[in-house]
Design an enzyme around this catalytic site. Structure first.
Site, PDB file in Angstrom:
ATOM      1  N   ASP A 248     -10.321  -1.035  -5.046  1.00 52.07           N
ATOM      2  CA  ASP A 248      -9.045  -1.455  -4.137  1.00 52.07           C
ATOM      3  C   ASP A 248      -9.027  -2.364  -3.351  1.00 52.07           C
ATOM      4  O   ASP A 248     -10.796  -3.219  -3.241  1.00 52.07           O
ATOM      5  CB  ASP A 248      -8.606  -0.408  -3.054  1.00 52.07           C
ATOM      6  N   ILE A 249      -8.144  -3.465  -3.633  1.00 49.14           N
ATOM      7  CA  ILE A 249      -9.236  -4.754  -2.855  1.00 49.14           C
ATOM      8  C   ILE A 249      -8.905  -4.824  -1.760  1.00 49.14           C
ATOM      9  O   ILE A 249      -7.997  -4.513  -0.671  1.00 49.14           O
ATOM     10  CB  ILE A 249      -7.688  -6.265  -3.713  1.00 49.14           C
TER      11      ILE A 249
ATOM     12  N   ASN B 132      -1.944 -11.408   1.080  1.00 46.66           N
ATOM     13  CA  ASN B 132      -0.561 -11.935   1.258  1.00 46.66           C
ATOM     14  C   ASN B 132       0.259 -12.662   1.562  1.00 46.66           C
ATOM     15  O   ASN B 132       1.157 -12.877   2.043  1.00 46.66           O
ATOM     16  CB  ASN B 132       0.638 -10.393   0.271  1.00 46.66           C
TER      17      ASN B 132
ATOM     18  N   ASP C  86       0.207 -12.279  -6.620  1.00 43.08           N
ATOM     19  CA  ASP C  86      -0.152 -11.583  -7.679  1.00 43.08           C
ATOM     20  C   ASP C  86      -1.057 -12.729  -8.990  1.00 43.08           C
ATOM     21  O   ASP C  86      -1.605 -12.410 -10.013  1.00 43.08           O
ATOM     22  CB  ASP C  86       1.729 -12.813  -8.939  1.00 43.08           C
TER      23      ASP C  86
ATOM     24  N   GLU D   8      -2.415  -2.809  -5.233  1.00 46.14           N
ATOM     25  CA  GLU D   8      -3.746  -3.675  -5.615  1.00 46.14           C
ATOM     26  C   GLU D   8      -4.949  -2.841  -5.716  1.00 46.14           C
ATOM     27  O   GLU D   8      -5.773  -3.011  -5.659  1.00 46.14           O
ATOM     28  CB  GLU D   8      -3.776  -4.508  -3.953  1.00 46.14           C
TER      29      GLU D   8
END
Length: 192
Positions: free
Chosen positions: A57-58, A65, A74, A101
């Site tokens: 997971d980011i 974002n 993106d 993500e």
């Protein structure tokens, strides 16, 4: 006739590609992840091999974002997908976009130490991208948290339990401060 057959074949290849690949990142999609995990689970059960799953997971991606915009988000998703894919060295290793993500990796026939090593290599490679992230509470760059789950596939365990364990490991990695790897083992049930 031949050119018509070639065009039909090319169209079919494109359809297959769209059916298994994530349109944004180019890695496998969730549907293909589920299919491949089922296939590797059956194989691991049959031959009593271990099976590992990474949930990646980011960290603080919503903030990323919000600050940099969705086109930059993106691009970051594409970069991280590519980084994960290029840090898997065996043909049977598999990366897919799990959703949003989050990415998932399937590592068949791997021991716990090697599973952790692969996860750490991916975590470090993402950090090496040095993508700025001013909204992160962890670092000034984009980082990932990774949950690793491993088990010897067994009829009394299940794929869902393996993914649940990897998710739990990811949750623990996030709770411990993010930008790290946590590994949990799914044990076989004990009978009385």
């Amino acid at each position: 006739r031949r050119s018509s057959d070639l065009r039909t074949k090319q169209k079919l290849e494109v359809l297959v590609e769209h059916a298994v690949k994530d349109g944004l990142t180019g890695v496998n999609n969730r549907r293909h992840f589920d299919f491949y995990l089922e296939k590797k689970w059956r194989y691991a059960c049959r031959y009593q091999h271990p099976l590992g799953v990474l949930m990646i997971d980011i960290d603080h991606f919503k903030g990323y974002n919000d600050l940099y915009g969705h086109p930059a988000g993106d691009d970051t998703l594409k970069s991280i997908a590519y980084t994960i894919a290029t840090n898997l060295f065996r043909v049977e290793d598999f990366v897919g976009r799990y959703g949003g993500e989050e990415f998932a990796v399937i590592l068949p026939d791997i021991n716990k130490d090697d599973l952790i090593h692969v996860a750490e290599r991916i975590r470090a490679a993402v950090a090496e991208l040095k993508i700025p992230h001013a909204k992160s509470e962890v670092s000034e760059i984009v980082t990932v948290s990774i949950g690793a789950g491993i088990t010897f596939a067994h009829a009394d365990n299940s794929i869902d339990n393996l993914v649940r364990v990897a998710d739990e490991a990811l949750y623990q990695a996030k709770n411990k401060g993010r930008n790290q790897v946590t590994c949990l083992e799914l044990r076989q049930p004990k009978y009385k």
